[in-house]
Design an enzyme around this catalytic site. Sequence first.
Site, mmCIF file in Angstrom:
data_model
loop_
_atom_site.group_PDB
_atom_site.id
_atom_site.type_symbol
_atom_site.label_atom_id
_atom_site.label_comp_id
_atom_site.label_asym_id
_atom_site.label_seq_id
_atom_site.Cartn_x
_atom_site.Cartn_y
_atom_site.Cartn_z
ATOM 1 C CD GLU A 5 0.452 7.716 12.954
ATOM 2 O OE1 GLU A 5 1.184 7.456 11.987
ATOM 3 O OE2 GLU A 5 0.772 8.494 13.868
ATOM 4 C CE LYS A 47 -1.513 4.926 0.645
ATOM 5 N NZ LYS A 47 -1.908 3.843 1.468
ATOM 6 N N GLY A 97 -2.485 -4.404 6.537
ATOM 7 C CA GLY A 97 -3.480 -5.321 7.093
ATOM 8 C C GLY A 97 -4.614 -4.540 7.711
ATOM 9 C CE LYS A 148 1.822 3.383 2.417
ATOM 10 N NZ LYS A 148 2.079 1.960 2.291
#
Length: 814
Positions: A605, A578, A796, A681
């Site tokens: 994504e 990120k 995960g 985010k």
Amino acid sequence: MKVLKFGGTSVANAQNISLVKNIVAHTVADKIIVVVSAFGGVTDQLLHAALLASVQNRDYKTVLKEIEDRHLATIKELISIKDQSQVLSKVKSDINTLETLLEGAYLIGEITPKLSDKIVSYGELLSSYIISEFFLQEQMDVVYKDSRELIKTGDSTGKASVHFERTNTNCATYFSEVPNKVIVMPGFIASSENGSSTTLGRGGSDYTAAIVAAAIDAEVLEIWTDVSGMFTANPKLVKQAKAIPHISYEEAMELSHFGAKVLYPPTIQPVLAKGISIHIKNTLAPEDAGTLITKNKNEKGKTVRGITHVGNMALLSLEGPGMVGIPGISKRFFEVLSQAEISVVFITQASSEHSICVGISADDVHHAVDVVNTAFEYEIERGKIKSTIAEIDLAIIALVGDNMKHHQGLSGKMFSTLGRNNVNIRAIAQGASERNISAVIIKSDVKKALNALHEEFFEENIKQLNLFVMGVGNVGAKFLEQVRQQRKFLKENLKLNIRVIGISNSRTMVFDENGIPLKDWESVLAQGQKADKVGFFETVQNLNYRNSIFVDNTASDEVASTYHSYLGNSISVVTCNKIACSSNYENYKSLKDLARTYNAPFLFETNVGAGLPIIDTLKHLIASGDKVLKIQAVLSGSLNFVFNNFNENTTFHDVVEQAKAEGYTEPDPKIDLSGIDVMRKILILARESGNKLDISDIKNKPFLPKESLDTDNNEDFFASLKTHETGFQKLYTDAQKADSKLKYVAQFEDGKASVGLQQIPKGHDFYNLEGSDNIVLFYTERYPNQPMIIKGAGAGADVTASGIFADIIRIGNF
Ligand code: ADP
Ligand code: ASP
Ligand code: MG
């Protein structure tokens, strides 16, 4: 009668010569003429020795010794001991003569074309003699014939012109009279009218065979080489290339002129005139069909038959204001080049009156610049013309096919394919016929250009994606496993051929141009070279593959800082890291701009919601004209896990510890608990919705006490959680009392973003969010009241890896 020519590799060693014998033995014909090249590489060695001798470098002796040893060793393997001595002594005596010739060059410190031809002729003389002796031993009805007695040429300059009338008569007479079934001859060499040895140009053994075939009206000319025919592109550079089963003389000629070395260009002319077909076959795989070259036009076949290139080119241009309207400048320019015996390979279409630009061999460039500058000295001195400009390290790349002229749009497709792959087109060359479209490109782009064009014109929509993967921890390892499992399916169903060419972790890195075997990438990587992020990029750049994708599975800011280099070189970037997208706005924006400018997708994504299609959906909404009004989301799988498991029977400390142990948090859990991860985010979602925002613009009301936030290691952090247990329990009971659940929510509305812990009442979309799931609500102009909802596992390794995979497939379909 049949003529069979065997090239350098076909006769490179005793084993291959035995294969040649089998081929000849199985050939059905009344007479078989076998033309052979020098043992593979010997012509180069002879020329090298001659060059060394001419500059008075004694190392020529070492090269000569290597040549001698190679021939003697081959004889010992092929010829039985009882017959060896005679063959060995003849070869040794030839080597002695060769040594005398080289010594002559050494003493004078010069080599004339005549002497060079004499020296180089020994390659074919030795090979043909040894092969004929071997055939004799194998009980063949064979005779040796020295080509110099049959093929007559003008005087030599390394590429003598054939005197066909005498040559044809010599051949017709000799072959009608010779009683033996098999005649072995050296290729490449001939003699001038006064008897000195001459040569027919590099690769000229093909030509020898064609001259003989035409002279005796052979049934067929078979060219036996090291590949199974003439391919759609050079098989050494384009792995997917295929042999062309049938091709016209004209197409074959064009392909060979433009670099398909498998056939020496002059070879076709003599057999074409007689309508004799050429069959190209592979000595190492004689059962393969090969390529048949005949006069049949390729009427219905594919438009583009092959793609070739000529390396080692240079562009020479002459320009200046004084050229406008003055007649005769081009004439003088071409005349001076022609007088200097510099052949102009192509003329480019640059023809404004201000400049003339031609392509020549790079070997001629210095000489060309000199002669042109001298010829235009007067104009240059007066500033009417600038000094000649030479550009080197170029190549021509050409599409070839009989039917191309009837089809519009091929050049458009060619140039857009090259453009898409960031191959810079320096000039468009005017092909000599309507059978080709050619472009001048930089030499280092040749392999990429050939492969990209081949994919476009021949591979029935199969697209190859070349992956360079950095980071093979949890996510990276899962990703490679998924690629391994899906490769076959993707190839068959989506026509995508995925190859992982490079892998790196923080210790080592490996590259394999054929694709790293994904079954045991771990052991391959363990033996790799020392990892180096810049070195990794440089290798990706130098390999210069089309459809290259850099995949970052790390969380490293150092790796994120290399994206510019990749995108700026048209290499796509796919990342779950990120850092780049949540760094300062200018950096994020410049990466997006680079991606657009260089046609290299930049996809991330998995930055939000792991494998959930959140960013992709957002992009589609925006692209189709929708506008985001509000985003509400639970974006932290880790925090959701923590608050779903925290209650009166547990402690906050223990739940966080469990989340960490199960891999739901970052290695430093404070990044999750402080809300930084969620801030990143929502920042990315806000930016992707078209807003100029920085991380400092996001409001974050932390639920952690200041003391916990101020810790600087995990141990202190966990200790402080313990101290503040009462406070955490209060958060929980307050929510219980309000019939609500605690959720860590991110929100974006009216250009403002915030994150924080909230009590979510029963009935709210967030209330029942399980485990480590994520949810996003997009309120847009088209979805103003009932938002578009995306919900599912948001953390995960498995789902993150599949999100990365999805981005790669998006690029494949791009
Ligand atoms: P030989 O020694 O048998 O004459 P060459 O080396 O002269 O063989 O020619 C065969 C080589 O030509 C192949 O190994 C291949 O690398 C090269 N080549 C270049 N373009 C093509 C093509 N389009 N099809 C087949 N081979 C090609
Ligand atoms: N031996 C020569 C060369 O290497 C001729 C040939 O192989 O065709 O150029
Ligand atoms: Mg050849």
